[in-house]
Scaffold this motif. Sequence first.
Motif, PDB file in Angstrom:
ATOM      1  N   MET A  42      48.692  59.307   8.009  1.00 36.83           N
ATOM      2  CA  MET A  42      48.928  58.670   9.417  1.00 36.83           C
ATOM      3  C   MET A  42      47.454  59.343  10.318  1.00 36.83           C
ATOM      4  O   MET A  42      47.365  60.725  10.027  1.00 36.83           O
ATOM      5  CB  MET A  42      50.106  58.900  10.073  1.00 36.83           C
ATOM      6  N   ALA A  43      47.349  58.934  11.133  1.00 34.44           N
ATOM      7  CA  ALA A  43      46.139  59.456  12.078  1.00 34.44           C
ATOM      8  C   ALA A  43      46.750  60.311  12.898  1.00 34.44           C
ATOM      9  O   ALA A  43      47.939  60.122  13.573  1.00 34.44           O
ATOM     10  CB  ALA A  43      45.574  58.471  12.910  1.00 34.44           C
ATOM     11  N   THR A  44      46.266  61.699  12.962  1.00 33.42           N
ATOM     12  CA  THR A  44      46.871  62.709  14.066  1.00 33.42           C
ATOM     13  C   THR A  44      45.635  63.191  14.579  1.00 33.42           C
ATOM     14  O   THR A  44      44.493  62.925  14.470  1.00 33.42           O
ATOM     15  CB  THR A  44      47.554  63.688  13.231  1.00 33.42           C
ATOM     16  N   GLY A  45      45.962  64.002  15.728  1.00 32.34           N
ATOM     17  CA  GLY A  45      45.249  64.555  16.552  1.00 32.34           C
ATOM     18  C   GLY A  45      44.136  64.022  17.151  1.00 32.34           C
ATOM     19  O   GLY A  45      44.122  62.914  17.752  1.00 32.34           O
ATOM     20  N   ASP A  49      43.555  60.324  19.288  1.00 34.66           N
ATOM     21  CA  ASP A  49      42.805  60.207  20.590  1.00 34.66           C
ATOM     22  C   ASP A  49      41.647  59.105  20.541  1.00 34.66           C
ATOM     23  O   ASP A  49      41.490  58.211  21.499  1.00 34.66           O
ATOM     24  CB  ASP A  49      42.307  61.799  20.898  1.00 34.66           C
ATOM     25  N   LEU A  50      41.002  59.253  19.570  1.00 32.78           N
ATOM     26  CA  LEU A  50      40.101  58.204  19.344  1.00 32.78           C
ATOM     27  C   LEU A  50      40.670  56.744  19.448  1.00 32.78           C
ATOM     28  O   LEU A  50      39.961  55.938  20.054  1.00 32.78           O
ATOM     29  CB  LEU A  50      39.032  58.084  18.081  1.00 32.78           C
ATOM     30  N   LEU A  54      39.404  53.734  21.962  1.00 28.76           N
ATOM     31  CA  LEU A  54      38.597  52.861  21.402  1.00 28.76           C
ATOM     32  C   LEU A  54      39.275  51.520  20.850  1.00 28.76           C
ATOM     33  O   LEU A  54      38.433  50.505  20.791  1.00 28.76           O
ATOM     34  CB  LEU A  54      37.666  53.486  20.335  1.00 28.76           C
ATOM     35  N   LYS A  55      40.451  51.540  20.390  1.00 28.54           N
ATOM     36  CA  LYS A  55      40.855  50.480  19.829  1.00 28.54           C
ATOM     37  C   LYS A  55      41.332  49.538  20.558  1.00 28.54           C
ATOM     38  O   LYS A  55      41.913  49.732  21.483  1.00 28.54           O
ATOM     39  CB  LYS A  55      41.711  50.655  18.506  1.00 28.54           C
ATOM     40  N   ALA A  56      41.134  48.195  20.192  1.00 25.80           N
ATOM     41  CA  ALA A  56      41.552  47.079  21.131  1.00 25.80           C
ATOM     42  C   ALA A  56      43.051  46.912  20.591  1.00 25.80           C
ATOM     43  O   ALA A  56      43.599  47.155  19.629  1.00 25.80           O
ATOM     44  CB  ALA A  56      40.713  46.150  20.866  1.00 25.80           C
ATOM     45  N   GLU A  57      43.637  45.897  21.417  1.00 27.92           N
ATOM     46  CA  GLU A  57      45.228  45.653  21.354  1.00 27.92           C
ATOM     47  C   GLU A  57      45.371  44.840  19.904  1.00 27.92           C
ATOM     48  O   GLU A  57      46.299  44.969  19.351  1.00 27.92           O
ATOM     49  CB  GLU A  57      45.625  44.650  22.260  1.00 27.92           C
ATOM     50  N   ASP A  58      44.295  44.447  19.234  1.00 25.53           N
ATOM     51  CA  ASP A  58      44.351  43.616  18.049  1.00 25.53           C
ATOM     52  C   ASP A  58      44.004  44.525  16.985  1.00 25.53           C
ATOM     53  O   ASP A  58      43.633  43.979  15.833  1.00 25.53           O
ATOM     54  CB  ASP A  58      43.615  42.282  18.151  1.00 25.53           C
ATOM     55  N   GLU A  59      43.686  45.683  17.101  1.00 23.00           N
ATOM     56  CA  GLU A  59      43.165  46.308  16.159  1.00 23.00           C
ATOM     57  C   GLU A  59      44.220  47.356  15.599  1.00 23.00           C
ATOM     58  O   GLU A  59      45.198  47.929  16.434  1.00 23.00           O
ATOM     59  CB  GLU A  59      42.039  47.467  16.503  1.00 23.00           C
ATOM     60  N   ASP A  60      44.183  47.879  14.471  1.00 24.97           N
ATOM     61  CA  ASP A  60      45.142  49.113  14.015  1.00 24.97           C
ATOM     62  C   ASP A  60      44.152  50.451  13.581  1.00 24.97           C
ATOM     63  O   ASP A  60      42.885  50.158  13.240  1.00 24.97           O
ATOM     64  CB  ASP A  60      46.197  48.726  13.092  1.00 24.97           C
ATOM     65  N   LEU A  61      44.813  51.544  13.404  1.00 24.45           N
ATOM     66  CA  LEU A  61      43.901  52.650  12.784  1.00 24.45           C
ATOM     67  C   LEU A  61      44.547  52.873  11.470  1.00 24.45           C
ATOM     68  O   LEU A  61      45.778  53.275  11.288  1.00 24.45           O
ATOM     69  CB  LEU A  61      43.735  53.651  13.787  1.00 24.45           C
ATOM     70  N   THR A  62      43.535  53.292  10.432  1.00 16.96           N
ATOM     71  CA  THR A  62      44.245  53.604   9.238  1.00 16.96           C
ATOM     72  C   THR A  62      43.098  54.983   8.628  1.00 16.96           C
ATOM     73  O   THR A  62      42.072  54.635   9.015  1.00 16.96           O
ATOM     74  CB  THR A  62      44.084  52.542   8.284  1.00 16.96           C
TER      75      THR A  62
END
Length: 145
Positions: A42-45, A49-50, A54-62
């Motif tokens: 999972m993204a931490t730290g 923050d990034l 930066l991510k739009a509502e229709d984006e997820d982060l992996t």
Amino acid sequence: MDLNELKESLKTLEPGEIATVAMIDRGAYAEMQDAVSGGSKMATGIFKDLAAELKAEDEDLTVVGRVDIDVALTQEDIDASLEQMSAPYHIIFLECLYLGTTEIKSFLYTLKENNLLASSKVVLLDLPQLEYMMLKDSLTDEFNL
């Protein structure tokens, strides 16, 4: 590359593109991630923050990397990472420092085979120069690194 440069790079990165951040350019963004069950991360730290900035509502982060630096990333690990992606578009940080060329190639090919590459912004973090050269040579026809 410092944190601001990484942010600027991500702002201009389009879905379907792959950015590389050389190991020598590692800066403030380089911090270890907390492993969670299932072999995924999972993204931490700094990644949270990034993502918040930066991510739009229709984006997820992996964030994808080895759970244990001594154990190679398997196809099951890659599949588990892909299962986390539920939004229409994706920002993917692949932690390459401990990954081999085969693991990186397997991840990229799996993204492509699952029709996720076109909707993903992929960042190869801490990519050693030797790995970059080997990937560039072997993937030139299929991926733009």
